[in-house]
Design a protein around this motif. Structure first.
Motif, PDB file in Angstrom:
ATOM      1  N   SER A 225      -6.700 -21.070 -33.004  1.00 20.82           N
ATOM      2  CA  SER A 225      -7.089 -21.959 -31.917  1.00 20.82           C
ATOM      3  C   SER A 225      -5.912 -22.819 -31.477  1.00 20.82           C
ATOM      4  N   VAL A 226      -6.069 -23.436 -30.311  1.00 17.81           N
ATOM      5  CA  VAL A 226      -5.147 -24.436 -29.788  1.00 17.81           C
ATOM      6  C   VAL A 226      -5.971 -25.598 -29.263  1.00 17.81           C
ATOM      7  N   THR A 227      -5.576 -26.828 -29.631  1.00 12.41           N
ATOM      8  CA  THR A 227      -6.185 -28.031 -29.080  1.00 12.41           C
ATOM      9  C   THR A 227      -5.099 -28.805 -28.351  1.00 12.41           C
ATOM     10  N   LEU A 228      -5.319 -29.049 -27.061  1.00 14.71           N
ATOM     11  CA  LEU A 228      -4.298 -29.684 -26.231  1.00 14.71           C
ATOM     12  C   LEU A 228      -4.522 -31.195 -26.170  1.00 14.71           C
ATOM     13  N   VAL A 229      -3.458 -31.953 -26.472  1.00 15.01           N
ATOM     14  CA  VAL A 229      -3.513 -33.411 -26.425  1.00 15.01           C
ATOM     15  C   VAL A 229      -2.930 -33.934 -25.128  1.00 15.01           C
ATOM     16  N   GLU A 230      -1.764 -33.437 -24.743  1.00 16.24           N
ATOM     17  CA  GLU A 230      -1.114 -33.861 -23.501  1.00 16.24           C
ATOM     18  C   GLU A 230      -0.499 -32.658 -22.804  1.00 16.24           C
ATOM     19  N   GLY A 231      -0.317 -32.769 -21.471  1.00 12.78           N
ATOM     20  CA  GLY A 231       0.346 -31.719 -20.707  1.00 12.78           C
ATOM     21  C   GLY A 231      -0.581 -30.573 -20.377  1.00 12.78           C
ATOM     22  N   SER A 232      -0.028 -29.379 -20.329  1.00 14.80           N
ATOM     23  CA  SER A 232      -0.829 -28.188 -20.051  1.00 14.80           C
ATOM     24  C   SER A 232      -0.242 -27.007 -20.826  1.00 14.80           C
ATOM     25  N   VAL A 233      -1.098 -26.054 -21.106  1.00 17.83           N
ATOM     26  CA  VAL A 233      -0.715 -24.886 -21.896  1.00 17.83           C
ATOM     27  C   VAL A 233      -1.243 -23.634 -21.235  1.00 17.83           C
ATOM     28  N   ASN A 234      -0.385 -22.651 -21.081  1.00 17.65           N
ATOM     29  CA  ASN A 234      -0.816 -21.316 -20.669  1.00 17.65           C
ATOM     30  C   ASN A 234      -0.880 -20.444 -21.919  1.00 17.65           C
ATOM     31  N   MET A 235      -1.970 -19.722 -22.067  1.00 19.93           N
ATOM     32  CA  MET A 235      -2.180 -18.929 -23.275  1.00 19.93           C
ATOM     33  C   MET A 235      -2.417 -17.478 -22.911  1.00 19.93           C
ATOM     34  N   GLN A 236      -2.008 -16.612 -23.843  1.00 20.64           N
ATOM     35  CA  GLN A 236      -2.245 -15.177 -23.669  1.00 20.64           C
ATOM     36  C   GLN A 236      -2.708 -14.611 -24.996  1.00 20.64           C
ATOM     37  N   SER A 237      -3.901 -13.987 -24.988  1.00 21.66           N
ATOM     38  CA  SER A 237      -4.446 -13.396 -26.199  1.00 21.66           C
ATOM     39  C   SER A 237      -3.841 -12.021 -26.414  1.00 21.66           C
ATOM     40  N   ASP A 238      -4.176 -11.408 -27.545  1.00 18.52           N
ATOM     41  CA  ASP A 238      -3.589 -10.112 -27.870  1.00 18.52           C
ATOM     42  C   ASP A 238      -4.080  -8.994 -26.953  1.00 18.52           C
ATOM     43  N   ASP A 239      -5.098  -9.272 -26.115  1.00 16.57           N
ATOM     44  CA  ASP A 239      -5.533  -8.278 -25.118  1.00 16.57           C
ATOM     45  C   ASP A 239      -4.928  -8.568 -23.742  1.00 16.57           C
ATOM     46  N   SER A 240      -3.888  -9.469 -23.716  1.00 18.11           N
ATOM     47  CA  SER A 240      -3.108  -9.796 -22.502  1.00 18.11           C
ATOM     48  C   SER A 240      -3.877 -10.641 -21.485  1.00 18.11           C
ATOM     49  N   ARG A 241      -5.056 -11.132 -21.835  1.00 18.87           N
ATOM     50  CA  ARG A 241      -5.766 -12.029 -20.931  1.00 18.87           C
ATOM     51  C   ARG A 241      -5.125 -13.406 -20.984  1.00 18.87           C
ATOM     52  N   GLU A 242      -5.026 -14.098 -19.840  1.00 19.57           N
ATOM     53  CA  GLU A 242      -4.355 -15.384 -19.756  1.00 19.57           C
ATOM     54  C   GLU A 242      -5.357 -16.512 -19.514  1.00 19.57           C
ATOM     55  N   TYR A 243      -5.044 -17.683 -20.083  1.00 19.62           N
ATOM     56  CA  TYR A 243      -5.897 -18.858 -19.979  1.00 19.62           C
ATOM     57  C   TYR A 243      -4.995 -20.074 -19.762  1.00 19.62           C
ATOM     58  N   ARG A 244      -5.565 -21.120 -19.175  1.00 21.57           N
ATOM     59  CA  ARG A 244      -4.823 -22.361 -18.960  1.00 21.57           C
ATOM     60  C   ARG A 244      -5.666 -23.530 -19.458  1.00 21.57           C
ATOM     61  N   LEU A 245      -5.057 -24.371 -20.302  1.00 21.93           N
ATOM     62  CA  LEU A 245      -5.769 -25.514 -20.866  1.00 21.93           C
ATOM     63  C   LEU A 245      -5.293 -26.809 -20.232  1.00 21.93           C
ATOM     64  N   GLN A 246      -6.235 -27.767 -20.158  1.00 26.21           N
ATOM     65  CA  GLN A 246      -5.948 -29.131 -19.746  1.00 26.21           C
ATOM     66  C   GLN A 246      -6.185 -30.052 -20.949  1.00 26.21           C
ATOM     67  N   PRO A 247      -5.627 -31.263 -20.950  1.00 28.95           N
ATOM     68  CA  PRO A 247      -5.808 -32.172 -22.092  1.00 28.95           C
ATOM     69  C   PRO A 247      -7.284 -32.359 -22.447  1.00 28.95           C
ATOM     70  N   GLY A 248      -7.560 -32.393 -23.739  1.00 29.42           N
ATOM     71  CA  GLY A 248      -8.934 -32.549 -24.201  1.00 29.42           C
ATOM     72  C   GLY A 248      -9.693 -31.245 -24.293  1.00 29.42           C
ATOM     73  N   MET A 249      -8.997 -30.120 -24.189  1.00 26.23           N
ATOM     74  CA  MET A 249      -9.633 -28.806 -24.324  1.00 26.23           C
ATOM     75  C   MET A 249      -9.151 -28.099 -25.579  1.00 26.23           C
ATOM     76  N   MET A 250     -10.052 -27.333 -26.168  1.00 25.56           N
ATOM     77  CA  MET A 250      -9.710 -26.479 -27.298  1.00 25.56           C
ATOM     78  C   MET A 250     -10.056 -25.040 -26.958  1.00 25.56           C
ATOM     79  N   ALA A 251      -9.132 -24.133 -27.233  1.00 24.90           N
ATOM     80  CA  ALA A 251      -9.373 -22.699 -27.047  1.00 24.90           C
ATOM     81  C   ALA A 251      -9.476 -22.062 -28.426  1.00 24.90           C
ATOM     82  N   GLN A 252     -10.647 -21.514 -28.732  1.00 18.89           N
ATOM     83  CA  GLN A 252     -10.901 -20.855 -30.014  1.00 18.89           C
ATOM     84  C   GLN A 252     -10.973 -19.353 -29.767  1.00 18.89           C
TER      85      GLN A 252
END
Length: 345
Positions: A225-252
């Motif tokens: 997982s990733v939990t975002l505190v500040e800024g922004s994060v672009n994520m890519q899973s092992d199936d190449s799907r992309e996600y974008r997080l904003q502060p206060g979000m967790m991607a499990q």
């Protein structure tokens, strides 16, 4: 018709009619191996049968009956031994974390050199530091259970490594991107550099940031997982799907990509600050974290207690005895501590 041998129960039975030491040892091994994973039953039965055949003798008139009596006695002895060691085998409990052979020091490996023991838990690789290098040879920092380490990379990024974690990074970042690889758990406070994105890889996914603060977990796929505190994060899973997080979000990470939820980031900040901090967490998660930090096998004999949710806080510098005492002030379960295990009843 073949005559069937009979015997008088008061008759003295020769010792040779009982299982010898070798046979008893084999019986003990047979029953103890029964509870181990994936025993080779065919091999053990063949050895057992061969031993019995080799031990047969025409002079042992009472062998069939009295050998059986001896075998029963040996089985009862084995059952007693297994009962005595029930705190190890836990036939009625569920083991959720196992203790491991644990190193006692943080280690650092640079390039092809042998790993070195690191005495300090704060390391700097920036310009002017003793560890700074002008090449991009790889450095690997590993922390054992019960130890943490704080790193400052050559670009000014700071990384906090939890126990049983590792970070691989270049001595000096070159090229168009800043790329590192981690296992376990780490909190990143990434130095801003719009021209050189910061990429964190693990066994399950990658993140891409410019300048941000976030906690990444990757002990296993189940807790990745990733939990975002500040800024922004672009994520890519092992199936190449992309996600974008904003502060206060967790991607499990789940079976079909990431499950994204809103969370309170205060527990994350407290973990970074040296606390074992849990807010509305299942007891299962809490005990796994405690078992990992203190390197104890964790067993739930009271499996219903796994989903009890708690607010619980302890300092990492506290002893396991102090932490268990605090847990036992709560209702619904009892935690017992032994040399190698924590048991929840």
């Amino acid at each position: 018709m073949e005559e069937i041998s009979t015997f008088d129960v008061n008759e003295t039975v020769p010792d040779s009619s009982l299982p010898n030491d070798t046979e008893q040892d084999l019986l003990l091994e047979f029953f103890l191996r029964r509870d181990n994973p994936c025993p080779n039953i065919d091999e053990e039965w063949q050895k057992f049968s061969q031993l019995i055949d080799n031990g047969k003798s025409s002079s042992r008139r009472y062998t069939p009956v009295w050998w059986l009596c001896g075998a029963v006695a040996a089985c009862l002895a084995v059952m007693f031994v297994m009962s005595y060691h029930s705190n190890i085998t836990h036939p009625s409990g569920k083991e959720v974390l196992a203790a491991i052979d644990n190193d006692s020091n943080v280690t650092m490996k640079r390039g092809d050199d042998e790993p070195l023991v690191v005495e300090e838990n704060v390391l700097a690789f920036g310009k002017g530091s003793s560890l700074h290098g002008n090449n991009n040879s790889k450095v690997v920092i590993k922390t054992p259970r019960g130890h943490e380490c704080e790193l400052t990379l050559s670009d000014g990024t700071t990384v906090w490594l939890n126990g049983e974690s590792s970070l691989e990074f270049p001595q000096s970042f070159t090229g168009k991107e800043r790329r590192v690889r981690m296992t376990g758990e780490a909190y990143f406070d990434v130095a801003k550099d719009a021209r050189h994105p910061f990429i964190v890889d693990n066994d399950f996914f990658s993140t891409r940031v410019l300048g941000t603060s976030f906690l990444m977990r990757a002990y296993s796929r189940n807790d990745a997982s990733v939990t975002l505190v500040e800024g922004s994060v672009n994520m890519q899973s092992d199936d190449s799907r992309e996600y974008r997080l904003q502060p206060g979000m967790m991607a499990q990470l789940g079976a079909n990509g990431f499950d994204i939820t809103s969370v309170d980031t205060y527990p994350v900040i407290q973990r970074r600050a040296g606390y074992l901090y849990f807010d509305n967490e299942p007891l299962l998660n809490i005990m796994v974290e405690l078992g990992r930090w203190y390197n104890k096998t964790v067993v739930f004999e009271n499996e219903a207690a796994m989903q009890i949710r708690l607010h619980f806080v302890a300092e990492r510098v506290q002893t396991i005895e102090e932490v268990v005492e605090a847990l036992n002030e709560m209702d619904g379960f009892v935690v017992e501590l032994s040399d190698a295990e924590i048991t929840v009843r």
